[in-house]
Motif scaffolding. Structure first.
Motif: not given
Length: 384
Positions: A49-57
């Motif tokens: 979840t944290a990794e996907v959020d970081a790339l989405t940003a």
């Protein structure tokens, strides 16, 4: 993870006949893997979840790509490798040590597995995995539906390679989060790197074998099984778990795990060979008879060729990649008639016996011993 370990007479469960329609092997897996699988899945979900959020940003397209990779990791699977690693660790530390500090390391193995699966599906041109479209097929379908320019199939394959690569990087990141002393983590990393190299080497041998299947031998097919499957499915995860506990690679426990892991890992692959020809797609999640269509030089099909009469050999050599199910079913019957299936089943049984003998020769935590006995049977007498 729940603090209490699974208990009960697993040996009795394994040998009993099914009661009320319940498969005893499935019951073993449920009893001895439920808690650790839940804990690994939670660890993966939180990390991803944290990794996907970081790339989405950074960019929405990158977020969509990362979400596809995340879904590949979390879309089912039996978590076999983290489970063997857990019992390898538990066998060394005993029943009272908290698992939380090593959970990131255990979950790492599932990311490594996803890397291997996604790349394997591209190399094998597989259409389904776990009952769903494979990553490259799903991405190609999305590309075509969006009306984007370029070849959808080529785009899907390119993105799938990147998904596999991303999972490998994520695995490295997650391993670094294990709460272990630096020197211990260095030792763990050494075995982890060996596992990755052996996985890639075994995959190469697998691809290479398809270029000249007629010259392949059963011994060479087993060598592929040893590196492609046994190493990173059972043997190396067990040793990985032992190293998390600080066990030296030269110890008697490491030797027993190596012996057990190679035997169960080879049996696991031999079981896969049977499923590749006779598996039910509704439980395997993959089309039936793919190995027959491609002529993949598995131990089963190499052995069938060695045992075949001239007429049977002509039938096997005439397999068509586009063959319909009735033709594949007929070829499967030919494989049975050669006697290869009985021989493979005997080889599986012999390897399970070897694995259990390895456990008998070493002192380990008794709950872990019982679990590993059950897992040896469950992993090699399965339907998916």
């Amino acid at each position: 993870m729940a603090s209490d370990e699974p208990t009960g007479n697993l040996l009795r469960v394994v040998t009993e006949q099914p009661i009320g329609g319940i498969d005893p092997i499935a019951a073993v897996l449920a009893a001895y893997t439920r808690d650790i699988v839940t804990a690994v899945d939670h660890t993966l979900a939180e990390f991803l979840t944290a990794e996907v959020d970081a790339l989405t940003a950074i960019d929405p397209a990158m977020g969509g790509f990362a979400a596809t990779a995340r879904d590949c990791v979390l879309s089912g699977g039996k978590r076999v490798r983290p489970t063997f690693a857990y019992w390898g660790w538990r066998g060394a530390v005993g029943g009272d040590t908290p698992v939380t500090p090593v959970l990131p390391a255990l979950a790492t193995l599932e990311l490594l597995h996803t890397f291997a699966l996604v790349h394997d599906d591209v190399m094998d041109a597989s259409a389904t995995r776990r009952g769903r479209p494979t990553a490259h097929v799903a991405v190609a379908t999305q590309h075509a539906a969006a009306g984007r320019s370029g070849d959808s199939g080529r785009f899907g394959e390119a993105v799938a390679v990147l998904i596999g690569d991303l999972c490998m990087v994520w695995a490295d990141q997650l391993l670094a989060l294990a709460d272990l002393p630096a020197d211990r983590l260095f030792q763990v990393r050494h075995g982890y790197d060996r596992m990755r190299v052996e996985t890639v080497a075994g995959q190469y041998l697998d691809v290479f074998g398809e270029t000249d299947p007629e010259s392949w031998s059963v011994d060479r097919a087993l060598r592929v099984a040893r590196y492609k499957t046994a190493s990173y499915t059972v043997q190396r995860p067990l040793l990985f778990g032992a190293s998390l506990a600080g066990i030296d690679g030269d110890s008697t426990l490491a030797a027993a795990y190596t012996r057990y892991g190679l035997a169960v890992g080879e049996a696991f692959q031999l079981c896969d060979d049977l499923l590749g020809v006779f598996g039910d797609p509704t439980t395997t999640g993959k089309p039936a008879g793919d190995d027959l269509r491609t002529g993949k030089p598995t131990a089963l099909l190499v052995l069938a060729r060695e045992l075949a009469t001239p007429a049977q050999l002509r039938a096997l050599d005439g397999a068509d990649r586009r063959a319909a199910e009735p033709e594949i079913a007929r070829l499967a019957e030919v494989v049975v008639d050669t006697g290869a299936v009985r021989r493979i089943e005997r080889m599986i049984d012999e390897r399970v016996e070897e694995a259990l003998a390895a456990l008998d020769a070493v002192a380990i935590d008794e709950t872990a011993r019982t679990a590993l006995v059950g897992l040896a049977t469950a992993a090699t007498h399965r339907r998916a």
